[in-house]
Design a protein around this motif. Structure first.
Motif, PDB file in Angstrom:
ATOM      1  N   MET A 144       2.335  -8.120  -2.495  1.00  0.00           N
ATOM      2  CA  MET A 144       0.960  -7.494  -2.427  1.00  0.00           C
ATOM      3  C   MET A 144      -0.247  -8.505  -1.676  1.00  0.00           C
ATOM      4  O   MET A 144      -1.333  -8.213  -1.306  1.00  0.00           O
ATOM      5  CB  MET A 144       0.393  -7.038  -3.910  1.00  0.00           C
ATOM      6  N   LEU A 145       0.360  -9.776  -1.652  1.00  0.00           N
ATOM      7  CA  LEU A 145      -0.375 -10.576  -0.847  1.00  0.00           C
ATOM      8  C   LEU A 145      -0.816 -10.330   0.552  1.00  0.00           C
ATOM      9  O   LEU A 145       0.292  -9.652   1.262  1.00  0.00           O
ATOM     10  CB  LEU A 145      -0.228 -11.980  -0.877  1.00  0.00           C
ATOM     11  N   GLU A 205       3.082   5.958  -1.619  1.00  0.00           N
ATOM     12  CA  GLU A 205       3.167   5.033  -0.577  1.00  0.00           C
ATOM     13  C   GLU A 205       4.560   4.881   0.061  1.00  0.00           C
ATOM     14  O   GLU A 205       5.526   4.320  -1.004  1.00  0.00           O
ATOM     15  CB  GLU A 205       2.127   3.948  -0.357  1.00  0.00           C
ATOM     16  N   PRO A 206       5.176   4.990   1.103  1.00  0.00           N
ATOM     17  CA  PRO A 206       6.456   4.639   1.304  1.00  0.00           C
ATOM     18  C   PRO A 206       6.700   3.135   1.579  1.00  0.00           C
ATOM     19  O   PRO A 206       5.549   2.494   1.528  1.00  0.00           O
ATOM     20  CB  PRO A 206       6.974   5.419   2.667  1.00  0.00           C
ATOM     21  N   LEU A 207       7.865   2.656   1.693  1.00  0.00           N
ATOM     22  CA  LEU A 207       8.012   1.235   2.068  1.00  0.00           C
ATOM     23  C   LEU A 207       8.116   0.740   3.282  1.00  0.00           C
ATOM     24  O   LEU A 207       8.400   1.462   4.418  1.00  0.00           O
ATOM     25  CB  LEU A 207       9.491   0.946   1.298  1.00  0.00           C
ATOM     26  N   PHE A 214       5.839  -2.865  -0.034  1.00  0.00           N
ATOM     27  CA  PHE A 214       6.458  -2.136  -1.262  1.00  0.00           C
ATOM     28  C   PHE A 214       5.707  -1.213  -1.868  1.00  0.00           C
ATOM     29  O   PHE A 214       5.707  -0.644  -2.824  1.00  0.00           O
ATOM     30  CB  PHE A 214       6.973  -3.449  -2.356  1.00  0.00           C
ATOM     31  N   GLY A 215       4.579  -0.806  -1.084  1.00  0.00           N
ATOM     32  CA  GLY A 215       3.736   0.487  -1.451  1.00  0.00           C
ATOM     33  C   GLY A 215       2.974   0.187  -2.815  1.00  0.00           C
ATOM     34  O   GLY A 215       2.539  -0.663  -3.116  1.00  0.00           O
ATOM     35  N   VAL A 223      10.413   4.854  -7.272  1.00  0.00           N
ATOM     36  CA  VAL A 223      10.826   6.230  -6.473  1.00  0.00           C
ATOM     37  C   VAL A 223      12.030   5.856  -5.669  1.00  0.00           C
ATOM     38  O   VAL A 223      12.737   6.592  -5.483  1.00  0.00           O
ATOM     39  CB  VAL A 223       9.490   6.615  -5.916  1.00  0.00           C
ATOM     40  N   GLY A 224      11.825   4.738  -4.917  1.00  0.00           N
ATOM     41  CA  GLY A 224      12.712   4.245  -4.176  1.00  0.00           C
ATOM     42  C   GLY A 224      14.327   4.202  -4.838  1.00  0.00           C
ATOM     43  O   GLY A 224      15.064   4.785  -4.250  1.00  0.00           O
ATOM     44  N   ALA A 225      14.039   3.383  -5.851  1.00  0.00           N
ATOM     45  CA  ALA A 225      15.533   3.484  -6.537  1.00  0.00           C
ATOM     46  C   ALA A 225      15.951   4.706  -7.054  1.00  0.00           C
ATOM     47  O   ALA A 225      17.275   4.763  -7.164  1.00  0.00           O
ATOM     48  CB  ALA A 225      15.039   2.202  -7.891  1.00  0.00           C
ATOM     49  N   LEU A 226      14.853   5.495  -7.666  1.00  0.00           N
ATOM     50  CA  LEU A 226      15.351   6.713  -8.113  1.00  0.00           C
ATOM     51  C   LEU A 226      16.031   7.581  -6.953  1.00  0.00           C
ATOM     52  O   LEU A 226      17.338   8.361  -7.467  1.00  0.00           O
ATOM     53  CB  LEU A 226      14.285   7.523  -8.893  1.00  0.00           C
ATOM     54  N   THR A 227      15.526   7.655  -5.942  1.00  0.00           N
ATOM     55  CA  THR A 227      15.930   8.432  -4.897  1.00  0.00           C
ATOM     56  C   THR A 227      17.319   7.907  -4.451  1.00  0.00           C
ATOM     57  O   THR A 227      18.410   8.723  -4.161  1.00  0.00           O
ATOM     58  CB  THR A 227      15.059   8.263  -3.385  1.00  0.00           C
TER      59      THR A 227
END
Length: 333
Positions: A144-145, A205-207, A214-215, A223-227
């Protein structure tokens, strides 16, 4: 599962072919790159030594990376012969790695990050798994930096920290979650994918991992890992039954993956320079040519160096016979 790997590579080429012009690209970004790291965790073999992991990844990832980097340096020189002032900045960014890599090194960052994240996971394996999760969450905090800081570390090594989240998620899914899903795996997988895409539609927010994007903190990675888990369930059941008889050609295509990732950035830019500007045409030609190049290389003794896969059997047998004849000569004399 090999078909899923092929789909993930095709998705990478599609993203680069269309770029921001890709309609619905945010639905692709939520799982495209996380899936690679998720599958790394899914196929993770526990208990190996750090030295073994380093040697294996050096052979399969680092060596092709370095050799293709040299090849791309030649390409960069050819591109900038008329504008020599652009050569060294292009070389500097290409060899430094990370988010500032441009064609022809476009997707190299992924190979270097994958190398570092696998070695990192192996190092952390000697500690309780909570330590690894803590490192991954810390990586997400650091992502997030501002100014894509992690992506601008040498060879993108800083991205190994947040990408560890997806590796751990794949490992957790393989060993702890999937065994409990005994029935309706395809249906549950479809629901997971639908939930992931719906989350994007609702504003998650997407990646954009290359640029340390990393949104939404924790939410987007989950969400990315779930998908990705949903795709694993679908491809491990329905798709597996459909393509079971095509295991050999599918495996041959999968073994070209490193070549496609490292080669397609140069190819896309070359197609543009040749005047092929239609995104669909670029995508189709890049997929077909990249895989053709990969298959051709894997049929030669260059495959360990350029693809990171073992040499073809014909070469192994020829060398074996040649060595046997050499060993027999002193005895016969």
């Amino acid at each position: 599962m090999d078909v899923l790997r092929i789909v993930s590579i095709v998705a990478v080429v599609a993203g680069h072919s269309w770029g921001p012009r890709l309609l619905g690209g945010e639905y692709l970004e939520i799982w495209r790159m996380p899936l690679f790291f998720f599958l790394t965790g899914y196929f993770w073999t526990r208990g190996r030594s750090v030295g073994h992991e380093f040697q294996a990844r050096w052979r399969t990832l680092a060596v092709p990376y370095l050799i293709w980097a040299v090849i791309m340096s030649v390409a960069a020189w050819a591109w900038t012969r008329d504008t020599p002032g652009e050569f060294w900045p292009l070389m500097a960014n290409g060899w430094y790695g990370g988010s500032d890599q441009t064609p022809p090194w476009w997707a190299f960052w992924f190979i270097s990050v994958l190398f570092f994240v696998t070695v990192l996971r192996r190092i952390l394996e000697r500690f309780p798994v909570g330590v690894a999760w803590g490192v991954a969450v810390l990586g997400l905090v650091l992502s997030m930096l501002p100014d894509s800081l992690l992506g601008r570390t040498p060879l993108g090594i800083g991205l190994a920290l947040p990408c560890l989240f997806f590796v751990l998620a794949g490992e957790l899914f393989k060993y702890s979650i999937q065994p409990r899903i005994r029935r309706n795996r395809a249906l549950i997988g479809a629901v997971c994918v639908a939930v992931g895409l719906l989350a994007v539609a609702l504003g998650v927010e997407p990646l954009n991992i290359k640029f340390s994007g990393f949104g939404d903190f924790l939410l987007t990675p989950v969400v990315g890992a779930l998908t990705a888990a949903g795709f694993v369930l679908i491809f491990g059941t329905v798709v597996d039954r459909l393509v079971r008889g095509a295991a050999r050609p599918v495996n041959a295509l999968v073994r070209t993956g490193t070549v496609v990732v490292l080669f397609h950035g140069w190819l896309l830019q070359t197609l543009v320079d040749l005047g092929i500007l239609a995104d669909g045409a670029k995508f189709l030609l890049t997929v077909l040519i990249s895989w053709a190049v990969g298959l051709a290389l894997n049929a030669t003794p260059l495959s360990p160096w350029l693809s990171g896969v073992p040499a073809p059997q014909w070469w192994v047998r020829w060398r074996g016979r040649h060595q046997a004849r050499r060993d027999e000569r002193p005895a016969s004399s």
